[in-house]
Enzyme design. Structure first.
Site, PDB file in Angstrom:
ATOM      1  CG  HIS A   1      -0.533  -0.061   2.757  1.00 44.94           C
ATOM      2  ND1 HIS A   1       0.361   0.875   2.906  1.00 44.94           N
ATOM      3  CD2 HIS A   1      -0.504  -1.126   3.508  1.00 44.94           C
ATOM      4  CE1 HIS A   1       0.552   0.781   4.303  1.00 44.94           C
ATOM      5  NE2 HIS A   1       0.118  -0.629   4.727  1.00 44.94           N
TER       6      HIS A   1
ATOM      7  CG  HIS B   1       4.054  -1.325   2.468  1.00 51.06           C
ATOM      8  ND1 HIS B   1       2.757  -1.784   2.186  1.00 51.06           N
ATOM      9  CD2 HIS B   1       4.381  -1.689   3.779  1.00 51.06           C
ATOM     10  CE1 HIS B   1       2.513  -2.545   3.436  1.00 51.06           C
ATOM     11  NE2 HIS B   1       3.385  -2.438   4.323  1.00 51.06           N
TER      12      HIS B   1
ATOM     13  CB  CYS C   1      -0.328  -8.464  18.990  1.00 56.03           C
ATOM     14  SG  CYS C   1      -1.088  -7.596  17.494  1.00 56.03           S
TER      15      CYS C   1
ATOM     16  CB  CYS D   1       2.770  -5.999  16.686  1.00 53.76           C
ATOM     17  SG  CYS D   1       1.528  -4.774  17.081  1.00 53.76           S
TER      18      CYS D   1
ATOM     19  CB  CYS E   1      -3.119  -5.084  19.694  1.00 51.28           C
ATOM     20  SG  CYS E   1      -1.928  -4.171  18.685  1.00 51.28           S
TER      21      CYS E   1
ATOM     22  CG  HIS F   1      -2.619  -4.792  14.765  1.00 50.17           C
ATOM     23  ND1 HIS F   1      -1.338  -4.567  15.243  1.00 50.17           N
ATOM     24  CD2 HIS F   1      -2.276  -4.792  13.594  1.00 50.17           C
ATOM     25  CE1 HIS F   1      -0.414  -4.531  14.292  1.00 50.17           C
ATOM     26  NE2 HIS F   1      -1.180  -4.543  13.219  1.00 50.17           N
TER      27      HIS F   1
ATOM     28  CE  LYS G   1       0.987   2.641  10.455  1.00 54.30           C
ATOM     29  NZ  LYS G   1       1.154   1.227  10.802  1.00 54.30           N
TER      30      LYS G   1
ATOM     31  CE  LYS H   1      -6.177  -6.122   2.118  1.00 56.85           C
ATOM     32  NZ  LYS H   1      -5.563  -6.133   1.133  1.00 56.85           N
TER      33      LYS H   1
HETATM   34  N1  MSP Z   1       8.275  -6.864   8.531  1.00 64.31           N
HETATM   35  C1  MSP Z   1       8.459  -5.793   9.341  1.00 64.31           C
HETATM   36  C2  MSP Z   1       9.855  -5.102   9.254  1.00 64.31           C
HETATM   37  C3  MSP Z   1      10.857  -5.796   9.299  1.00 64.31           C
HETATM   38  S1  MSP Z   1      12.236  -5.026   9.264  1.00 64.31           S
HETATM   39  C4  MSP Z   1      13.579  -6.038   9.560  1.00 64.31           C
HETATM   40  C5  MSP Z   1       7.426  -4.650   8.994  1.00 64.31           C
HETATM   41  N2  MSP Z   1       6.772  -4.916   7.763  1.00 64.31           N
HETATM   42  S2  MSP Z   1       5.501  -3.803   7.506  1.00 64.31           S
HETATM   43  O1  MSP Z   1       5.047  -4.298   6.368  1.00 64.31           O
HETATM   44  O2  MSP Z   1       4.428  -3.776   8.432  1.00 64.31           O
HETATM   45  O3  MSP Z   1       6.173  -2.536   7.142  1.00 64.31           O
HETATM   46  C6  MSP Z   1       6.127  -1.571   8.269  1.00 64.31           C
HETATM   47  C7  MSP Z   1       6.964  -0.355   7.476  1.00 64.31           C
HETATM   48  O4  MSP Z   1       6.169  -0.018   6.313  1.00 64.31           O
HETATM   49  C8  MSP Z   1       7.016   0.773   8.557  1.00 64.31           C
HETATM   50  O5  MSP Z   1       7.933   0.838   9.284  1.00 64.31           O
HETATM   51  C9  MSP Z   1       7.334   1.984   7.442  1.00 64.31           C
HETATM   52  O6  MSP Z   1       8.506   2.025   6.730  1.00 64.31           O
HETATM   53  C10 MSP Z   1       6.122   1.408   6.214  1.00 64.31           C
HETATM   54  N3  MSP Z   1       4.762   1.984   6.440  1.00 64.31           N
HETATM   55  C11 MSP Z   1       3.731   1.181   6.691  1.00 64.31           C
HETATM   56  N4  MSP Z   1       2.633   2.134   6.678  1.00 64.31           N
HETATM   57  C12 MSP Z   1       3.198   3.236   6.566  1.00 64.31           C
HETATM   58  C13 MSP Z   1       2.523   4.688   6.865  1.00 64.31           C
HETATM   59  N5  MSP Z   1       1.244   4.764   6.961  1.00 64.31           N
HETATM   60  N6  MSP Z   1       3.037   5.600   6.698  1.00 64.31           N
HETATM   61  C14 MSP Z   1       4.857   5.355   6.488  1.00 64.31           C
HETATM   62  N7  MSP Z   1       5.375   4.337   6.640  1.00 64.31           N
HETATM   63  C15 MSP Z   1       4.504   3.183   6.634  1.00 64.31           C
HETATM   64  O7  MSP Z   1       7.088  -3.937  10.125  1.00 64.31           O
END
Ligand code: MSP
Length: 505
Positions: free
Chosen positions: A17, A20, A125, A128, A143, A146, A295, A298
């Site tokens: 999304h 990312h 969780c 998380c 949590c 979530h 935020k 999903k």
């Molecule tokens: N898999 C773990 C990370 C492991 S790293 C060794 C994870 N994955 S995640 O798919 O949840 O991705 C989280 C990351 O996605 C956040 O730290 C950020 O970089 C990015 N973001 C996800 N949603 C976001 C926003 N709404 N705004 C900014 N960054 C976002 O955690």
């Protein structure tokens, strides 16, 4: 100078999304900027596959977890490609090279006496992928991120003696005040360490999906103990026959959002110390991009398909919006309409029109030729070059782009103030007209180079339209680098009007 940048590796329980896309796009701007400065760079992104939530989604779909991961990884690989992010490697935690390295890494921690067996009984969780204490939950026992109740887990696990690393971590934070940026995140991480560290479980017994522990094949590595190691493992097998650790460790810079601060700023450096590696050079923790104050995720249902925005506006426009919509580092609210607004007013008007007018005037008044006669530049590009580089050094990506954009505006004002169409009416002003046209070409040349990390598709088009060399190097961001050329023609619009697809989109 060497510069290694990583994004988090994203969970593959669903498709990418805009959140990312946000971190990956900003990471690419930072790396491209360092590349412009002539540094040897490495940019890593990828996916995190061995999560419980990934395993569950695969089960729901009746697929073997690896089969599921292989299918969805295709869409994740597309994310950097479509964003025009110039990555050096895309890691998957199911890569053989990664799995091998993680086992070796955990074995080193084990051999160092930092891992012991115990029974874990507590809350977990799955959203998380983290253990939770009662104190971390909402009053209703959910949590807070979530809004679901965590699950009770009771199993024999291996624990990492994180508590033994408190002093070493505090010493690291004391020695390196810029270890974590921005400063308020540094303080947050340090306070967490000061508050006392609990050992944490690094294995899971009840789940078959993951990397088996080398000393007990009946357990798999806890997803974070597997995932964090990617930043190092990738360097060992990204280039066949080369060990890039010599070049890029420890000059690593990790980009992440605040949701995973503790794992990165506390657990990871301790794991590295335990396995006998140096901690990374720096971590930058950014905020959340909120869409209409929510935020993006999903579960909240307000996902924006980043690839769809790119289909409509192009990667450059989406990147531009990402850098400008909120101040990088802070939380900020953005709206998708902002992509269109910035496309129309800033990209098409401020920048696109500046190029169209400049090239049209050169074609009309000077038959496509520019030459350097007088030289009173309207923008001090030496100052801009230093300002932008200094901002990138502290990850102020938004500030860097704003500084460049002020120069774009300044050039537009210059056109208005000099009114070349008036100068063109009187032969007496011929030299002045030559100087103004030269300054515009020279300014646009420097701007194209400075903007190239943000707008990698547009920058070469600007240089081509001005018949200037295509080479992208930081020392071209200065006054007087434009060369005398002929053959400039009225350029087609850089950002043509876009007909939006009908209501459904
Ligand atoms: N898999 C773990 C990370 C492991 S790293 C060794 C994870 N994955 S995640 O798919 O949840 O991705 C989280 C990351 O996605 C956040 O730290 C950020 O970089 C990015 N973001 C996800 N949603 C976001 C926003 N709404 N705004 C900014 N960054 C976002 O955690």
């Amino acid at each position: 100078m060497r510069f290694y940048l990583t994004t988090p590796i994203y969970y593959v329980n669903s498709t990418p999304h805009i959140g990312h896309a946000y971190t990956t796009a900003i990471g690419d701007m930072i790396v491209r900027h360092h590349k412009l400065r002539g540094e040897e760079t490495f940019f890593l992104t990828g996916v995190d596959e061995h999560a419980t939530k990934v395993w569950r989604v695969a089960q729901e779909q009746g697929l073997d977890a690896q089969e599921y991961a292989d299918q969805i990884a295709v869409q994740w690989r597309e994310l950097p490609v479509r964003l025009n992010a110039e990555i050096d490697f895309f890691i998957r935690t199911s890569d053989e090279g990664h799995k091998r390295f993680v086992r070796d890494f955990l074995q080193r921690m084990y051999d160092n006496g930092d891992i012991y067996e115990d029974v874990y009984a507590g809350l977990y969780c799955v959203g998380c992928e983290a253990f939770k204490t009662e104190a971390e939950l909402t009053p209703d026992g959910l949590c807070p991120d979530h809004l679901v109740p965590p699950e009770w887990i009771e199993e024999k696990n291996y624990f990492f003696r994180l508590s033994a690393y408190q002093d070493r971590l505090l010493a690291l934070y004391a020695e390196r005040p810029d270890f974590v940026r921005p400063a308020f995140r540094f303080n947050e991480a340090r306070s967490f360490i000061e508050g006392g560290l609990q050992d944490f479980s690094i294995s899971r017994a009840g789940q078959p999906w993951g990397i088996p522990l080398p000393w007990d094949e009946g357990q798999v590595a806890y997803v974070w103990a597997d995932a964090l190691v990617n930043y190092l493992s990738a360097l060992t097998y990204a280039r066949e026959g080369e060990d890039l650790r010599d070049t890029f460790w420890p000059v690593a810079h990790h980009l992440l959002a605040k949701d995973i601060l503790r794992f990165h700023c506390v657990f990871w450096p301790a794991m590295l110390l335990s396995a006998g590696y140096e901690p990374p050079q720096q971590l930058f923790v950014h905020g959340y991009l909120l869409l209409d104050d929510k935020k993006i995720s999903k579960s909240s249902g307000n996902i924006i398909e980043p690839l769809q925005l790119i289909d409509i506006y192009g990667a450059d426009a989406v990147r531009f919006w990402i850098a400008r919509a909120v101040s990088f580092g802070q939380d900020g609210s953005a709206s998708v309409d902002g992509v269109r607004e910035r496309y129309d007013t800033e990209l098409a008007n401020d920048l696109g029109n500046l190029l169209s007018r400049t090239t049209a005037m050169i074609s009309q008044y000077r038959g496509g030729t520019i030459k350097r006669v007088q030289f009173e530049p309207p923008v001090d590009f030496d100052a801009l070059r230093e300002d932008v580089a200094a901002r990138f050094d502290v990850f102020d990506v938004t500030g860097a782009l704003e500084a460049i954009w002020q120069a774009v505006r300044r050039l537009n004002q210059y056109v208005g103030a000099e009114a070349p169409w008036q100068l063109a009416k009187d032969e007496q002003h011929a030299d002045r007209l030559d100087a103004v046209l030269y300054n515009l070409v020279d300014g646009l040349t420097a701007l194209a180079v400075a903007l190239s990390p943000f707008l990698p598709e547009t920058a070469p088009k600007i240089l081509a339209a001005l018949c200037q060399p295509a080479e992208l190097t930081w020392d071209r961001v200065r006054n007087g680098t434009a060369i005398d050329v002929d053959g400039i023609e009225a350029a087609p619009p850089l950002f043509p009007r876009i007909e939006l697809p009908t209501a459904a989109a």
